[in-house]
Design a protein around this motif. Structure first.
Motif, PDB file in Angstrom:
ATOM      1  N   ASN B 307      50.120 -43.643  36.224  1.00 43.77           N
ATOM      2  CA  ASN B 307      49.977 -43.018  37.535  1.00 43.77           C
ATOM      3  C   ASN B 307      48.871 -41.958  37.511  1.00 43.77           C
ATOM      4  O   ASN B 307      47.988 -41.944  38.370  1.00 43.77           O
ATOM      5  N   ASN B 308      48.911 -41.096  36.499  1.00 48.47           N
ATOM      6  CA  ASN B 308      47.864 -40.072  36.365  1.00 48.47           C
ATOM      7  C   ASN B 308      46.493 -40.711  36.210  1.00 48.47           C
ATOM      8  O   ASN B 308      45.511 -40.253  36.800  1.00 48.47           O
ATOM      9  N   ALA B 309      46.441 -41.752  35.377  1.00 43.05           N
ATOM     10  CA  ALA B 309      45.155 -42.384  35.072  1.00 43.05           C
ATOM     11  C   ALA B 309      44.508 -42.944  36.336  1.00 43.05           C
ATOM     12  O   ALA B 309      43.283 -42.948  36.470  1.00 43.05           O
ATOM     13  N   VAL B 317      35.385 -43.188  43.658  1.00 43.83           N
ATOM     14  CA  VAL B 317      35.345 -43.944  42.400  1.00 43.83           C
ATOM     15  C   VAL B 317      36.586 -44.832  42.308  1.00 43.83           C
ATOM     16  O   VAL B 317      37.699 -44.383  42.577  1.00 43.83           O
ATOM     17  N   THR B 318      36.405 -46.097  41.951  1.00 43.64           N
ATOM     18  CA  THR B 318      37.556 -46.982  41.735  1.00 43.64           C
ATOM     19  C   THR B 318      38.137 -46.698  40.351  1.00 43.64           C
ATOM     20  O   THR B 318      37.416 -46.726  39.351  1.00 43.64           O
ATOM     21  N   PRO B 319      39.433 -46.391  40.290  1.00 46.16           N
ATOM     22  CA  PRO B 319      40.023 -46.093  38.982  1.00 46.16           C
ATOM     23  C   PRO B 319      39.973 -47.317  38.049  1.00 46.16           C
ATOM     24  O   PRO B 319      40.308 -48.422  38.462  1.00 46.16           O
ATOM     25  N   GLU B 320      39.498 -47.088  36.836  1.00 43.43           N
ATOM     26  CA  GLU B 320      39.485 -48.128  35.807  1.00 43.43           C
ATOM     27  C   GLU B 320      40.402 -47.650  34.687  1.00 43.43           C
ATOM     28  O   GLU B 320      40.146 -46.618  34.076  1.00 43.43           O
ATOM     29  N   VAL B 321      41.462 -48.403  34.426  1.00 42.89           N
ATOM     30  CA  VAL B 321      42.399 -47.986  33.378  1.00 42.89           C
ATOM     31  C   VAL B 321      42.469 -49.090  32.332  1.00 42.89           C
ATOM     32  O   VAL B 321      42.565 -50.269  32.661  1.00 42.89           O
ATOM     33  N   ARG B 322      42.398 -48.679  31.065  1.00 42.93           N
ATOM     34  CA  ARG B 322      42.468 -49.656  29.983  1.00 42.93           C
ATOM     35  C   ARG B 322      43.643 -49.261  29.083  1.00 42.93           C
ATOM     36  O   ARG B 322      43.772 -48.095  28.682  1.00 42.93           O
ATOM     37  N   GLU B 337      43.512 -45.248  28.752  1.00 46.44           N
ATOM     38  CA  GLU B 337      42.189 -44.642  28.936  1.00 46.44           C
ATOM     39  C   GLU B 337      41.738 -44.820  30.385  1.00 46.44           C
ATOM     40  O   GLU B 337      41.941 -45.879  30.971  1.00 46.44           O
ATOM     41  N   ASP B 338      41.145 -43.770  30.940  1.00 51.11           N
ATOM     42  CA  ASP B 338      40.721 -43.875  32.344  1.00 51.11           C
ATOM     43  C   ASP B 338      39.285 -43.386  32.536  1.00 51.11           C
ATOM     44  O   ASP B 338      38.671 -42.844  31.604  1.00 51.11           O
ATOM     45  N   ASN B 339      38.757 -43.604  33.728  1.00 47.27           N
ATOM     46  CA  ASN B 339      37.415 -43.139  34.056  1.00 47.27           C
ATOM     47  C   ASN B 339      37.493 -41.969  35.040  1.00 47.27           C
ATOM     48  O   ASN B 339      36.667 -41.818  35.916  1.00 47.27           O
ATOM     49  N   GLY B 340      38.573 -41.188  34.898  1.00 46.83           N
ATOM     50  CA  GLY B 340      38.847 -40.099  35.835  1.00 46.83           C
ATOM     51  C   GLY B 340      37.971 -38.883  35.611  1.00 46.83           C
ATOM     52  O   GLY B 340      36.978 -38.929  34.881  1.00 46.83           O
TER      53      GLY B 340
END
Lengths: 141, 412
Positions: B307-309, B317-322, B337-340
């Motif tokens: 949720n945080n990520a 920005v579109t959230p990217e989570v890996r 990992e996120d691009n936040g």
């Protein structure tokens, strides 16, 4: 399957007047052609299903096509009512959609074990009500 | 209560040197000279010596004290040694008290001695040889001392066991009370989660009704007030929900079991998808390692971290989570990992505490409880968690948990 043109009988078992209001509004917005009755606790729901007490007139209070059930109710709660219905084969066995204020997995599992067909988090959206009615098998011909 | 149940401990037993218990020796003889002589010889043994002039006096002493050994003159007027011995032996308490008969070389006496079968018995011939007297008596003194030491140890052990039983009882009682309190708390939480949140749901519900059915009759400011009202109610609802989750994470009884991360992640992500997250790209790497965990606690960890990520990204920005795992010895490290927007290093140690919100995060929705739930849940599973992050460079949160033994892939 219930066609959307058919008028269906909905029994809502819910003690909160606010939630009854929201539910009624969602039914209205869903476009379903429905006759809706309300029982305010588990005991009233039993009375309705057996046509007893204030629900004695079977013409006015016919067996519901679908029942929406709040879990947290005074006197007899939702789980107890589900058990009671399964034990009383002589009373109508409508498909039951459980309405819960929290999406607690334990509640959902328990409701499903007791025979609930669907589990919705309150307040249900109009389209959720349509889907529920379409998914649930029609008990009468 | 406790103290009175405990046997008093003699101070000398607390020292490390072997215990020196003093025991009693009873000398019975009608001739004061012989009594004195024997006393003089035996005094070297360092024990307490008590003298009696006849059988009656001897019995009187026996009623008051325990004796390691009785040195009994056979040849006494009125009641002789054998009669005295017979009387002593009648009492169960003295059945086993060793008796050394002192006698001359008298055939009758010897015959009677041989026929004497009660308890530990020895004999000495007159005139007494001091070394022999001392040797014989010291054997019984040593025996009595050892018996006494063993008895003290047995008493100590019994007292110790009794104390332990009492402590166990106290612990059992506390445990029962704790169980009661816990189930009360459980019921309380259930009530809170339903009853406290119901009015908030009503507020949000009526705001929706107002906006949809009456919105056209309000100007923009009025509509904005309604939106603010809804946001406040939703925030209160989120706070209540998170506090309940934190409470449950803190007291849930934890038994670790093998957990497959893949299906659990999918379930958690589908639940998050139902919420407000707009089009986040969440990638789960194939072949995730399995961990030892607790389903509910893991669910709480994963849903808060994911949720945080997806939440803390720059506008537009579109959230990217890996999500991936790596093996680290007997541990599995799960990475999210996120691009936040990232977190400044000076905040890394604070973010896992309750109500810590970092920097200019006020424009993001959040209760400040999520990472506290993660930290507590990981702690309760015996794992660890942390973050690698810098402003503008995204965040990489990690959770370490024990590696699971292979789980059969029967579902596939």
């Amino acid at each position: 399957m219930i066609s959307s043109e058919q008028t269906i009988v909905i029994l809502l078992v819910e003690d909160s007047p606010d939630d009854v209001f929201f539910f009624r509004r969602a039914v209205h917005k869903s476009g379903l052609s429905a006759m809706m009755h309300v029982a305010v606790d588990g005991v009233e729901a039993m009375d309705y299903l057996l046509n007893k007490g204030r629900f004695a007139d079977a013409a006015v209070y016919p067996p519901p096509d679908i029942m929406f059930l709040d879990l947290k109710l005074p006197h007899v709660n939702g789980f107890e009512l589900l058990e009671w219905i399964r034990r009383h084969a002589e009373c109508p066995q409508p498909p039951v959609v459980v309405l819960s204020s929290s999406s607690q997995p334990e509640d959902q599992e328990r409701a499903e074990t007791l025979g609930a067909a669907l589990f919705l988090t309150k307040p249900p959206a109009p389209e959720q009500l349509r889907e529920a009615v379409q998914k649930c098998p029609l008990p009468r011909p | 209560m406790h103290e009175s149940a405990t046997a008093p401990i003699k101070p000398e037993r607390k020292t490390s040197s072997p215990p020196k218990e003093i025991v009693n020796i009873l000398l019975v003889d009608d001739q004061p000279g012989k009594l004195l002589a024997h006393e003089a010889i035996l005094s070297e043994l360092g024990q307490r010596i008590i003298k009696a002039r006849n059988g009656v006096e001897a019995l009187a002493h026996l009623l008051r004290y325990d004796f390691a050994v009785i040195l009994l003159d056979v040849n006494m007027p009125n009641m002789d040694g054998f009669e005295t011995a017979a009387l002593i032996r009648q009492r169960p308490r003295f059945e086993k008290t060793p008796i050394i008969f002192v006698t001359g070389y008298n055939t009758t006496d010897l015959d009677r001695l041989k026929g004497y079968e009660l308890g530990a018995v020895d004999y000495l011939f007159l005139p007494v040889v001091p070394q022999v007297l001392k040797a014989k008596v010291s054997v019984f003194v040593e025996l009595a001392r050892q018996t006494q030491i063993i008895k003290t140890q047995a008493d100590d052990l019994a007292a110790h066991n009794r104390r332990q039983a009492e402590q166990l009882e106290v612990i059992q009682k506390l445990n029962d009370e704790l169980k009661d309190a816990n189930s009360e708390l459980e019921a309380f939480s259930y009530t809170v989660s339903h009853d406290l949140r119901a009015p908030l749901r009503s507020i949000s519900g009526f705001v929706t009704v107002l906006l949809e059915d009456y919105g056209s009759r309000l100007d923009e400011e009025g509509r904005n007030h309604l939106i603010a009202l809804d946001r406040a109610a939703k925030r209160m609802d989120a706070l209540t929900r998170d506090l309940l989750a934190y409470g449950r994470v803190a007291r849930e009884s934890v038994t670790l079991e093998p957990v497959r991360l893949q299906p659990l992640l999918e379930a958690v992500i589908s639940l998050i998808g139902e919420g407000t997250t707009p089009s986040a790209n969440i990638t789960i790497e194939p072949e995730l390692l399995d961990v030892m965990g607790h389903r509910f606690l893991l669910e709480q960890c994963l849903s808060n971290l994911i949720n945080n990520a997806t939440k803390f990204v720059s506008p537009g920005v579109t959230p990217e989570v890996r999500i991936r795992t790596e093996s680290r010895g007997n541990q599995v490290r799960l990475w999210i990992e996120d691009n936040g927007i990232g977190i400044d290093a000076s905040y890394h140690h604070k973010i896992f505490s309750m109500f810590e919100r970092v920097g200019d995060l006020h424009r993001y929705e959040g209760t400040g409880i999520g990472l506290a739930i993660v930290h507590r849940a990981v702690q309760r599973m015996g794992g660890a968690c942390g973050v690698e992050s810098a402003p503008g460079q995204g965040s990489r949160f990690w959770v370490d948990l024990p590696t699971s033994p292979p789980i059969p892939r029967s579902r596939q």
